[in-house]
Design a protein around this motif. Structure first.
Motif, PDB file in Angstrom:
ATOM      1  N   LYS A  88       4.839   8.039 -11.777  1.00  0.00           N
ATOM      2  CA  LYS A  88       5.477   8.228 -10.530  1.00  0.00           C
ATOM      3  C   LYS A  88       4.145   8.457  -9.519  1.00  0.00           C
ATOM      4  N   MET A  89       3.179   8.850  -9.953  1.00  0.00           N
ATOM      5  CA  MET A  89       1.761   9.099  -9.026  1.00  0.00           C
ATOM      6  C   MET A  89       1.262   7.635  -8.772  1.00  0.00           C
ATOM      7  N   LYS A  90       1.392   6.986  -9.807  1.00  0.00           N
ATOM      8  CA  LYS A  90       0.695   5.435  -9.555  1.00  0.00           C
ATOM      9  C   LYS A  90       1.481   4.589  -8.691  1.00  0.00           C
ATOM     10  N   VAL A  91       2.723   4.864  -8.933  1.00  0.00           N
ATOM     11  CA  VAL A  91       3.880   3.865  -8.116  1.00  0.00           C
ATOM     12  C   VAL A  91       3.908   4.297  -6.734  1.00  0.00           C
ATOM     13  N   ARG A  92       4.009   5.622  -6.807  1.00  0.00           N
ATOM     14  CA  ARG A  92       4.112   6.214  -5.083  1.00  0.00           C
ATOM     15  C   ARG A  92       2.742   6.174  -4.271  1.00  0.00           C
ATOM     16  N   LEU A  93       1.691   6.578  -4.914  1.00  0.00           N
ATOM     17  CA  LEU A  93       0.531   6.513  -4.198  1.00  0.00           C
ATOM     18  C   LEU A  93      -0.370   5.243  -4.203  1.00  0.00           C
ATOM     19  N   LEU A  94      -0.416   4.709  -5.592  1.00  0.00           N
ATOM     20  CA  LEU A  94      -1.263   3.374  -5.502  1.00  0.00           C
ATOM     21  C   LEU A  94      -0.489   2.337  -4.865  1.00  0.00           C
ATOM     22  N   ASN A  95       0.479   1.815  -5.651  1.00  0.00           N
ATOM     23  CA  ASN A  95       1.395   1.009  -5.532  1.00  0.00           C
ATOM     24  C   ASN A  95       2.057   0.899  -4.139  1.00  0.00           C
ATOM     25  N   GLY A  96       2.385   2.102  -3.494  1.00  0.00           N
ATOM     26  CA  GLY A  96       3.023   2.395  -2.337  1.00  0.00           C
ATOM     27  C   GLY A  96       2.321   2.161  -1.187  1.00  0.00           C
ATOM     28  N   SER A  97       0.882   2.768  -1.105  1.00  0.00           N
ATOM     29  CA  SER A  97       0.117   2.677  -0.255  1.00  0.00           C
ATOM     30  C   SER A  97      -0.758   1.046  -0.218  1.00  0.00           C
ATOM     31  N   HIS A  98      -0.702   0.422  -1.039  1.00  0.00           N
ATOM     32  CA  HIS A  98      -1.197  -0.812  -1.267  1.00  0.00           C
ATOM     33  C   HIS A  98      -0.252  -1.844  -0.562  1.00  0.00           C
ATOM     34  N   SER A  99       1.091  -1.704  -0.671  1.00  0.00           N
ATOM     35  CA  SER A  99       2.099  -2.334   0.214  1.00  0.00           C
ATOM     36  C   SER A  99       1.873  -1.781   1.555  1.00  0.00           C
ATOM     37  N   ALA A 100       1.654  -0.493   2.060  1.00  0.00           N
ATOM     38  CA  ALA A 100       1.923  -0.171   3.418  1.00  0.00           C
ATOM     39  C   ALA A 100       0.578  -0.544   3.931  1.00  0.00           C
ATOM     40  N   LEU A 101      -0.286  -0.573   3.153  1.00  0.00           N
ATOM     41  CA  LEU A 101      -1.563  -1.051   4.091  1.00  0.00           C
ATOM     42  C   LEU A 101      -1.582  -2.607   4.214  1.00  0.00           C
ATOM     43  N   SER A 102      -0.986  -3.180   3.356  1.00  0.00           N
ATOM     44  CA  SER A 102      -0.868  -4.828   3.375  1.00  0.00           C
ATOM     45  C   SER A 102      -0.104  -5.276   4.656  1.00  0.00           C
ATOM     46  N   TYR A 103       0.924  -4.787   5.061  1.00  0.00           N
ATOM     47  CA  TYR A 103       1.754  -5.238   6.165  1.00  0.00           C
ATOM     48  C   TYR A 103       1.049  -4.722   7.457  1.00  0.00           C
ATOM     49  N   VAL A 104       0.601  -3.625   7.889  1.00  0.00           N
ATOM     50  CA  VAL A 104      -0.329  -3.241   8.962  1.00  0.00           C
ATOM     51  C   VAL A 104      -1.685  -3.913   9.131  1.00  0.00           C
ATOM     52  N   SER A 105      -2.175  -4.111   7.866  1.00  0.00           N
ATOM     53  CA  SER A 105      -3.393  -4.874   8.022  1.00  0.00           C
ATOM     54  C   SER A 105      -3.299  -6.158   8.160  1.00  0.00           C
ATOM     55  N   TYR A 106      -2.254  -7.032   7.662  1.00  0.00           N
ATOM     56  CA  TYR A 106      -2.452  -8.371   7.865  1.00  0.00           C
ATOM     57  C   TYR A 106      -1.811  -8.612   9.515  1.00  0.00           C
ATOM     58  N   LEU A 107      -0.959  -7.768   9.865  1.00  0.00           N
ATOM     59  CA  LEU A 107      -0.559  -7.898  11.307  1.00  0.00           C
ATOM     60  C   LEU A 107      -1.767  -7.526  12.233  1.00  0.00           C
ATOM     61  N   ALA A 108      -2.669  -6.777  11.720  1.00  0.00           N
ATOM     62  CA  ALA A 108      -4.167  -6.605  12.426  1.00  0.00           C
ATOM     63  C   ALA A 108      -5.035  -7.724  12.447  1.00  0.00           C
TER      64      ALA A 108
END
Length: 210
Positions: A88-108
């Motif tokens: 749960k730690m890995k999926v929510r923190l690492l994988n989740g933040s990976h996805s979250a940062l990817s979209y805002v970063s790509y758009l930027a």
């Protein structure tokens, strides 16, 4: 966990072949759950060397039959009765933040993860996203979640592995089901504010719109 999924697949297939084989596997074979964490970017071609970070975490459920390998002597391997807190730690923190940062970063306009994290706005977003989501992660034996969040920011900022924003953004609709959606549900049920999750979701919607 992946051990349960493997057990179901193997026993169902065995039952089609031979019910006696199915019964033997159910009685004498175990399928430990595991969790592995190491960032390994895609290569440009099959001939290119595979580059990965130096961080390694491998968590293995101590559920074996007839003895087991001496995994505890290997660096970065943790044997535990329950893998789920680490998963749960890995999926929510690492994988989740990976996805979250990817979209805002790509758009930027960013295409490499380390370049994105060098942008203060992106770095602050990821830091606040991790802090917001960490509130939904239960205690993990042997892990300081504050340390883990700081370590993730350090790992994402690593310029030596050249991880790609596009890799992180792939299969977003599928990843959202396990990385962000459960957290969104928990936040909604507790009526807790979740502005970083809202921004991450908005980034995903905008990214998917092209």
């Amino acid at each position: 966990g992946n051990g349960h999924i493997t057990a179901n697949a193997v026993t169902q297939f065995a039952d089609l072949l031979d019910p006696a084989l199915h019964a033997w596997i159910k009685s004498y074979v175990t399928f430990p759950n595991t969790m592995v964490d190491r960032i390994t970017p895609q290569t440009a071609s099959p001939e290119d060397p595979i580059v990965s970070e130096d961080f390694v975490q491998w968590v293995v459920e101590d559920k074996f039959c007839n003895g087991r390998p001496y995994l505890e002597v290997i660096d970065n391997v943790l044997l535990t009765e329950d893998v789920m807190p680490y998963e749960k730690m890995k999926v929510r923190l690492l994988n989740g933040s990976h996805s979250a940062l990817s979209y805002v970063s790509y758009l930027a306009g960013h295409r490499d993860v380390d370049h994105a994290l060098a942008n203060k706005d992106v770095h602050d977003f990821v830091r606040m996203y991790l802090s917001e989501v960490a509130q939904t992660v239960p205690a993990v034996p042997g892990i300081d979640l504050e340390w883990y969040q700081a370590k993730l920011l350090d790992r994402f900022s690593n310029p030596n592995i050249k991880d790609q924003i596009q890799r992180l953004a792939e299969d977003g609709s599928s990843k959202m089901q396990t990385t962000m959606l459960p957290v969104i549900h928990e936040k909604a049920q507790s009526r807790a504010p979740a502005p970083m999750l809202a921004l991450a979701t908005a980034g995903w919607v905008r990214y998917m719109a092209g």
